[in-house]
Write a protein that holds these residues in place. Structure first.
Motif, PDB file in Angstrom:
ATOM      1  N   LEU A 109       0.827  -1.212   0.000  1.00  0.00           N
ATOM      2  CA  LEU A 109       0.000   0.000   0.000  1.00  0.00           C
ATOM      3  C   LEU A 109       0.859   1.258   0.000  1.00  0.00           C
ATOM      4  O   LEU A 109       0.562   2.224  -0.715  1.00  0.00           O
ATOM      5  CB  LEU A 109      -0.933   0.008   1.217  1.00  0.00           C
ATOM      6  N   SER A 110       1.913   1.256   0.797  1.00  0.00           N
ATOM      7  CA  SER A 110       2.784   2.439   0.853  1.00  0.00           C
ATOM      8  C   SER A 110       3.484   2.662  -0.482  1.00  0.00           C
ATOM      9  O   SER A 110       3.627   3.807  -0.924  1.00  0.00           O
ATOM     10  CB  SER A 110       3.818   2.280   1.975  1.00  0.00           C
ATOM     11  N   PHE A 111       3.904   1.580  -1.152  1.00  0.00           N
ATOM     12  CA  PHE A 111       4.525   1.721  -2.474  1.00  0.00           C
ATOM     13  C   PHE A 111       3.535   2.302  -3.481  1.00  0.00           C
ATOM     14  O   PHE A 111       3.881   3.179  -4.277  1.00  0.00           O
ATOM     15  CB  PHE A 111       5.033   0.362  -2.980  1.00  0.00           C
ATOM     16  N   MET A 112       2.305   1.798  -3.447  1.00  0.00           N
ATOM     17  CA  MET A 112       1.286   2.255  -4.408  1.00  0.00           C
ATOM     18  C   MET A 112       0.925   3.721  -4.173  1.00  0.00           C
ATOM     19  O   MET A 112       0.835   4.517  -5.116  1.00  0.00           O
ATOM     20  CB  MET A 112       0.030   1.385  -4.283  1.00  0.00           C
ATOM     21  N   ILE A 113       0.714   4.077  -2.916  1.00  0.00           N
ATOM     22  CA  ILE A 113       0.337   5.464  -2.607  1.00  0.00           C
ATOM     23  C   ILE A 113       1.460   6.422  -3.005  1.00  0.00           C
ATOM     24  O   ILE A 113       1.218   7.460  -3.633  1.00  0.00           O
ATOM     25  CB  ILE A 113       0.003   5.597  -1.102  1.00  0.00           C
ATOM     26  N   TYR A 114       2.694   6.040  -2.673  1.00  0.00           N
ATOM     27  CA  TYR A 114       3.839   6.884  -3.031  1.00  0.00           C
ATOM     28  C   TYR A 114       3.977   7.001  -4.547  1.00  0.00           C
ATOM     29  O   TYR A 114       4.198   8.096  -5.086  1.00  0.00           O
ATOM     30  CB  TYR A 114       5.123   6.300  -2.433  1.00  0.00           C
ATOM     31  N   GLY A 115       3.842   5.882  -5.247  1.00  0.00           N
ATOM     32  CA  GLY A 115       4.009   5.894  -6.697  1.00  0.00           C
ATOM     33  C   GLY A 115       2.935   6.701  -7.415  1.00  0.00           C
ATOM     34  O   GLY A 115       3.241   7.498  -8.302  1.00  0.00           O
ATOM     35  N   TRP A 116       1.676   6.525  -7.031  1.00  0.00           N
ATOM     36  CA  TRP A 116       0.585   7.224  -7.722  1.00  0.00           C
ATOM     37  C   TRP A 116       0.559   8.711  -7.403  1.00  0.00           C
ATOM     38  O   TRP A 116       0.080   9.515  -8.205  1.00  0.00           O
ATOM     39  CB  TRP A 116      -0.752   6.591  -7.368  1.00  0.00           C
ATOM     40  N   ILE A 117       1.084   9.101  -6.235  1.00  0.00           N
ATOM     41  CA  ILE A 117       1.111  10.526  -5.893  1.00  0.00           C
ATOM     42  C   ILE A 117       2.307  11.228  -6.530  1.00  0.00           C
ATOM     43  O   ILE A 117       2.175  12.320  -7.095  1.00  0.00           O
ATOM     44  CB  ILE A 117       1.142  10.699  -4.353  1.00  0.00           C
ATOM     45  N   ASN A 118       3.472  10.596  -6.488  1.00  0.00           N
ATOM     46  CA  ASN A 118       4.704  11.261  -6.932  1.00  0.00           C
ATOM     47  C   ASN A 118       5.125  10.914  -8.360  1.00  0.00           C
ATOM     48  O   ASN A 118       5.851  11.682  -8.983  1.00  0.00           O
ATOM     49  CB  ASN A 118       5.852  10.904  -5.973  1.00  0.00           C
ATOM     50  N   HIS A 119       4.709   9.743  -8.863  1.00  0.00           N
ATOM     51  CA  HIS A 119       5.123   9.321 -10.210  1.00  0.00           C
ATOM     52  C   HIS A 119       3.905   8.796 -10.964  1.00  0.00           C
ATOM     53  O   HIS A 119       3.899   7.641 -11.415  1.00  0.00           O
ATOM     54  CB  HIS A 119       6.214   8.252 -10.127  1.00  0.00           C
ATOM     55  N   THR A 120       2.904   9.626 -11.097  1.00  0.00           N
ATOM     56  CA  THR A 120       1.642   9.189 -11.693  1.00  0.00           C
ATOM     57  C   THR A 120       1.825   8.725 -13.130  1.00  0.00           C
ATOM     58  O   THR A 120       1.323   7.664 -13.534  1.00  0.00           O
ATOM     59  CB  THR A 120       0.609  10.328 -11.650  1.00  0.00           C
ATOM     60  N   GLN A 121       2.540   9.505 -13.938  1.00  0.00           N
ATOM     61  CA  GLN A 121       2.747   9.148 -15.340  1.00  0.00           C
ATOM     62  C   GLN A 121       3.520   7.827 -15.474  1.00  0.00           C
ATOM     63  O   GLN A 121       3.212   6.999 -16.339  1.00  0.00           O
ATOM     64  CB  GLN A 121       3.502  10.273 -16.055  1.00  0.00           C
ATOM     65  N   HIS A 122       4.502   7.652 -14.608  1.00  0.00           N
ATOM     66  CA  HIS A 122       5.288   6.417 -14.621  1.00  0.00           C
ATOM     67  C   HIS A 122       4.418   5.212 -14.272  1.00  0.00           C
ATOM     68  O   HIS A 122       4.564   4.127 -14.876  1.00  0.00           O
ATOM     69  CB  HIS A 122       6.435   6.553 -13.625  1.00  0.00           C
ATOM     70  N   MET A 123       3.494   5.372 -13.322  1.00  0.00           N
ATOM     71  CA  MET A 123       2.616   4.276 -12.919  1.00  0.00           C
ATOM     72  C   MET A 123       1.634   3.925 -14.034  1.00  0.00           C
ATOM     73  O   MET A 123       1.335   2.749 -14.261  1.00  0.00           O
ATOM     74  CB  MET A 123       1.856   4.662 -11.638  1.00  0.00           C
ATOM     75  N   PHE A 124       1.126   4.949 -14.746  1.00  0.00           N
ATOM     76  CA  PHE A 124       0.245   4.682 -15.884  1.00  0.00           C
ATOM     77  C   PHE A 124       0.999   3.958 -16.996  1.00  0.00           C
ATOM     78  O   PHE A 124       0.452   3.064 -17.652  1.00  0.00           O
ATOM     79  CB  PHE A 124      -0.344   5.989 -16.421  1.00  0.00           C
ATOM     80  N   ALA A 125       2.266   4.325 -17.198  1.00  0.00           N
ATOM     81  CA  ALA A 125       3.070   3.687 -18.248  1.00  0.00           C
ATOM     82  C   ALA A 125       3.304   2.210 -17.954  1.00  0.00           C
ATOM     83  O   ALA A 125       3.430   1.400 -18.876  1.00  0.00           O
ATOM     84  CB  ALA A 125       4.400   4.417 -18.388  1.00  0.00           C
TER      85      ALA A 125
END
Length: 224
Positions: free
Chosen positions: A111-127
């Protein structure tokens, strides 16, 4: 035992408060006193293990990792390793064979990885949802597959550790319970088999704690 699985039941309690989970802290009492003398063989071996893990986790995380991140995963590895090994001793509750324990470790980390990734690296997570080179018509299906595989990650982490610990312990318990009804030479064969299984379970304890830590590190590296 009322049945084969009762060896995994948390039954020791005082005033309805389960004491079995205190086994997770027993590793602290088993550290030999010689460990605190510097340099000692135990401390040198421990430093060698932590240094090797640090280098490997640092490689997995890549150049963008934050300083000190590897020590979180090294601590996770050691904590699981202690609990896996403690479960091999007689009359000690194996906490890592319960989903309560494994999910408590896997779910907050994921959960912490997902929250951090979607907040700070949204474009990277979509990619990450669409692998490179995916044909246009297959993109919706790939997004569904990637989302599903991402959601089940904490479950697979928890179930993998729990299932591997339960399987070996069940086999040891099942073979051990047949001892009183066997002849002398069959008991000798059973002892040799139990020792071999115990050696295998020791290797499984190390491998599963390493797999849990490495996969958690890989999931962390994907969100940066």
């Amino acid at each position: 035992m009322t049945n084969l699985f009762s060896s995994f039941d948390p039954s020791s309690s005082i005033m309805s408060l389960s004491l079995n989970w205190l086994s997770t802290f027993l590793g602290l009492t088993l550290i030999p006193l010689s460990f605190w003398f510097l340099p000692s063989r135990t401390e040198i071996l421990w430093n060698l293990v932590t240094t090797t893990l640090h280098k490997e986790f640092k490689t997995i995380l890549g150049p963008q990792n934050h300083p000190g991140t590897t020590f979180l995963f090294i601590t996770l590895f050691m904590f699981i390793l202690f609990n896996n090994f403690l479960g091999l001793f007689p009359f000690i509750f194996t906490s890592s064979s319960h989903l309560t324990f494994t999910l408590t470790l896997a779910l907050p980390l994921w959960l912490s990885f997902m929250i951090y990734g979607w907040i700070n690296h949204t474009q990277h997570m979509f990619a990450h949802l669409v692998p490179l080179g995916t044909p246009g018509p297959l993109m919706p299906f790939m997004v569904c597959i990637e989302i599903t595989s991402n959601i089940i990650r904490p479950g697979t982490l928890a179930v993998r550790l729990m299932a591997n610990m339960v399987a070996g312990h069940l086999l040891l318990t099942l073979l051990g319970s047949t001892g009183p009804s066997l002849s002398t030479w069959m008991i000798s064969l059973l002892l040799v088999t139990q020792i071999m299984l115990l050696t295998l379970e020791s290797a499984v304890a190390i491998i599963q704690s390493y797999v849990f830590a490495v996969l958690t590190t890989l999931y962390s590296s994907e969100v940066t």
